[in-house]
Structures are given as C-alpha cells and as structure tokens.
Design an enzyme around this catalytic site. Structure first.
Site, mmCIF file in Angstrom:
data_model
loop_
_atom_site.group_PDB
_atom_site.id
_atom_site.type_symbol
_atom_site.label_atom_id
_atom_site.label_comp_id
_atom_site.label_asym_id
_atom_site.label_seq_id
_atom_site.Cartn_x
_atom_site.Cartn_y
_atom_site.Cartn_z
ATOM 1 N N GLY A 27 0.796 -1.163 -0.052
ATOM 2 C CA GLY A 27 0.067 -0.043 -0.074
ATOM 3 C C GLY A 27 0.945 1.142 0.022
ATOM 4 O O GLY A 27 0.419 2.465 0.452
ATOM 5 N N LEU A 28 1.985 1.194 -0.294
ATOM 6 C CA LEU A 28 2.966 2.290 -0.429
ATOM 7 C C LEU A 28 3.497 2.813 -1.678
ATOM 8 O O LEU A 28 4.276 3.333 -1.994
ATOM 9 C CB LEU A 28 4.358 1.960 0.505
ATOM 10 C CG LEU A 28 4.152 1.674 2.082
ATOM 11 C CD1 LEU A 28 5.193 1.131 2.745
ATOM 12 C CD2 LEU A 28 3.262 2.673 2.665
ATOM 13 N N GLY A 29 2.637 2.483 -2.771
ATOM 14 C CA GLY A 29 2.585 2.949 -4.185
ATOM 15 C C GLY A 29 3.898 2.378 -4.756
ATOM 16 O O GLY A 29 4.127 3.104 -5.681
ATOM 17 N N ASP A 64 -2.063 7.520 -6.820
ATOM 18 C CA ASP A 64 -0.623 7.078 -6.828
ATOM 19 C C ASP A 64 0.398 7.686 -7.874
ATOM 20 O O ASP A 64 1.439 7.962 -7.428
ATOM 21 C CB ASP A 64 -0.693 5.604 -6.851
ATOM 22 C CG ASP A 64 -1.276 4.821 -5.702
ATOM 23 O OD1 ASP A 64 -1.709 5.571 -4.785
ATOM 24 O OD2 ASP A 64 -0.995 3.646 -5.454
HETATM 25 O O1 PMV Z 1 -2.404 0.520 -4.169
HETATM 26 P P1 PMV Z 1 -2.411 1.309 -2.664
HETATM 27 O O2 PMV Z 1 -2.797 0.243 -1.896
HETATM 28 O O3 PMV Z 1 -1.379 2.166 -2.625
HETATM 29 O O4 PMV Z 1 -3.962 1.653 -2.626
HETATM 30 C C1 PMV Z 1 -4.359 2.589 -3.618
HETATM 31 C C2 PMV Z 1 -5.649 3.417 -3.297
HETATM 32 C C3 PMV Z 1 -7.183 3.272 -3.384
HETATM 33 O O5 PMV Z 1 -7.782 4.365 -3.168
HETATM 34 C C4 PMV Z 1 -7.711 2.103 -2.744
HETATM 35 C C5 PMV Z 1 -7.301 2.839 -5.168
HETATM 36 C C6 PMV Z 1 -7.020 4.239 -5.772
HETATM 37 O O6 PMV Z 1 -6.753 3.925 -7.087
HETATM 38 O O7 PMV Z 1 -7.008 5.439 -5.623
#
Ligand code: PMV
Length: 325
Positions: free
Chosen positions: A109-111, A156
């Site tokens: 979840g850190l892009g 992201d």
């Molecule tokens: O992929 P992650 O865990 O960094 O999360 C992305 C964020 C979300 O809002 C869940 C999806 C998005 O595209 O904004």
C-alpha cells in the site's frame, strides 16, 4: 547514453477508496524510492534486471512478444506496459537495458507499482529525448496502473510524479504546503493483498448500499478538506483525530480485517494521536501520527514485533539522478 531516474512511494493520509468515487484525498510522498537505470544496447531486445523483484528477463522488442510475456509473468505487468506505451510514442531502433531497484515494499500500500512506472517512464523519456512533461508522464503511468488494477483513481501516479503532499480530487491535484517535518511512522503488516481485489470488494458493497456508501464518501471528502487545512497549520492532534475517524469509515467499508484491527488497537494503547490503514487495506500498511516527543518511543516499542518504517515527506517527485553520455 545511460540514465537513472527515481520516483517516491507514498502514503495516503486521508481518502483512499473514497477517492475512486470522486471524494478528495490527501497523499504524501515518502523518502523510500524506486530507481530505474536505462541504457541503449545494439541488440533489439529489452533486458530487465530487477533484483528486488527477482526478475531477470530478455524479451524481443516487439508488441507480440511483450503481450506473450505478460500472460506468462504477471509481475512484469507495470514494467512491460511502460515499454508498450513508449513504443507507441517513439520509434525504437535499438534495444534497451533496464535495471530496477526499489526500497518500497511490494503490495504494502505504499505505491510501489506507480513509483516503478514513473521511474521507468521518466528514465526512458530522457534516454529517448521524448520531451514528455510531468503531466504526460503521470498520465502514461496512470495507463500502466489501469493494467495493474482496473480502475485506479490516479492518486498514486500523481503523487509519485510530483512529490511533496497533494490534495487530489477527480483527477485534479493541488499541492499542500506542509510547514513542518511531519513525523511519519509506517507499520508494514506484511499481509499480502491486491489493490484490485479490495477496490472490487468496495465496489460490490457500494452497489448493494449506494446511499449509505455515498454518505461515507461525503464524510471522507470533508475529512480530506479539513485535513488539508490542519496539515497546512501543523495541528497534529486534530489531524490524528481525523485519522481515527477515517479509519472507522474504512472499517465500515469492509477493508479493515481482524488482524489489522488487532494491530490498530495495540498501536492505540501506546497513546498515538491517530492511526489508520493507508492504501487499499486488507493487509498492507498502517500509518500512525505521534506527538514529536513520542515518535521514537512508539517506533522502538513496535519494532520489537513489527516491521516499522520511520520516514518523512519527500519534496522530490520524479527525479533524474544521473545522465551519462
Ligand atoms: O495500491 P494502494 O494500496 O496504494 O491503494 C490505492 C488507493 C485506492 O484508493 C484504494 C485505489 C486508488 O486507485 O485510489
């Protein structure tokens, strides 16, 4: 010629998931980065060496071979889709060697995937003298993100390209001026999950309870606007309070799991100002905000049983690190 470009990972302070439905979100670029080094080679192939991802590949430089490889190795999706996009926009009459390094944990979840794409696109842009501006690089990285997980909001790729802190809503970003060194503590649960699966889970729940979910998304939109105001004024304890409310709403959306709740309760017992999931949830990472005098103590306590990343805001987005003729 050889070019090295790097791009940062990120945390989402407020608004993940809701941002996919048009609510505002706030993201902060962090010091961990992905680095791509590219150079031209006479052989008409793409040579990939990504040690952190355990990938060493040699692929002919044509669209069919790339598509075939993509079916065989899912891990290559962000990398090869960057090449596909570049091949549609520039004529390549030589091969390319790519070396990839990243200190952003994958699937946390850190892009990581956006940072990898932005770094590769940035490096190829320079190597091939394509003159893409940051906006074009970011929108190409969004195309790549689409191939990784369906319906990304675009947050992201935007934060990784531009760095610093951003307020992001419906494809538009505004920089947020953070006038202090925000202490960021991240706990990587190391519980694997896929962003696309979590985004689909929220979609299913949204479809069966639209009006309820719209109210949740509206509340999160307000959290992000108020969060931006507080961030610009360095009002830490109120920011922490908003993080706790956002976490409650993420729980209501179904992206917090029992192991995550256990860890969040453990963190709360240490007297932090705020704690929440960052990114898609279901595992991945948890962020917390502590008062500056408490940050080190909390980090030390949690490090005994968890993987803790102590980091800070990175004002650098995409950066050309090295260029050698
Ligand atoms: O992929 P992650 O865990 O960094 O999360 C992305 C964020 C979300 O809002 C869940 C999806 C998005 O595209 O904004």
């Amino acid at each position: 010629m050889e070019v090295t470009a790097s791009a940062p990972g990120k945390i989402i302070l407020f608004g993940e998931h809701a941002v996919v439905y048009g609510s505002a979100a706030i993201a902060i670029a962090i010091q961990t980065r992905a680095r791509a080094t590219v150079k031209s080679i006479p052989e008409k192939r793409i040579l990939i060496n990504a040690r952190d991802m355990n990938l060493i590949e040699k692929i002919p430089l044509d669209q069919k071979a790339i598509e075939f490889k993509l079916k065989e190795r899912k891990m290559l999706t962000p990398i090869l889709n960057c090449f596909s996009i570049i091949m549609q926009q520039a004529e390549l009459n030589h091969g390319i060697q790519l070396e990839l390094e990243s200190d952003i944990p994958i699937g946390a979840g850190l892009g990581s995937s956006a940072a990898v794409s932005v770094a590769i696109l940035g490096a190829l842009n320079e190597l091939l003298d394509m003159k893409m501006d940051l906006e074009t690089i970011s929108s190409n990285a969004l195309e790549v993100e689409r191939s990784v997980h369906g319906t990304p909001s675009g947050i992201d790729n935007t934060i990784s390209t531009h760095g610093s802190a951003i307020y992001y809503k419906r494809g538009e970003m505004q920089k947020v001026r953070v006038p202090f060194n925000i202490p960021l503590l991240i706990l990587n649960t190391s519980i694997p999950r896929r962003t696309g699966d979590l985004v689909s889970l929220v979609r299913r729940k949204y479809i069966s309870n639209r009006s309820v979910f719209n109210s949740i998304f509206q509340a999160i939109d307000k959290i992000s606007s108020k969060g931006r105001f507080l961030l610009e004024r360095g009002r830490l304890s109120e920011l922490g309070e908003l993080m706790n409310i956002n976490q409650g709403l993420l729980d209501a959306m179904g992206v917090s799991t029992p192991p995550i709740s256990d860890i969040i309760n453990e963190i709360r017992s240490l007297g932090v100002l705020g704690v929440k999931i960052t990114g898609a949830g279901g595992g991945g990472s948890i962020i917390m905000l502590c008062s500056p005098r408490n940050t080190r103590k909390v980090a030390r306590r949690l490090s005994k049983s968890h993987d803790i990343i102590q980091t800070s805001l990175s004002s650098d987005g995409l950066k050309i690190e090295k260029k050698m003729e």
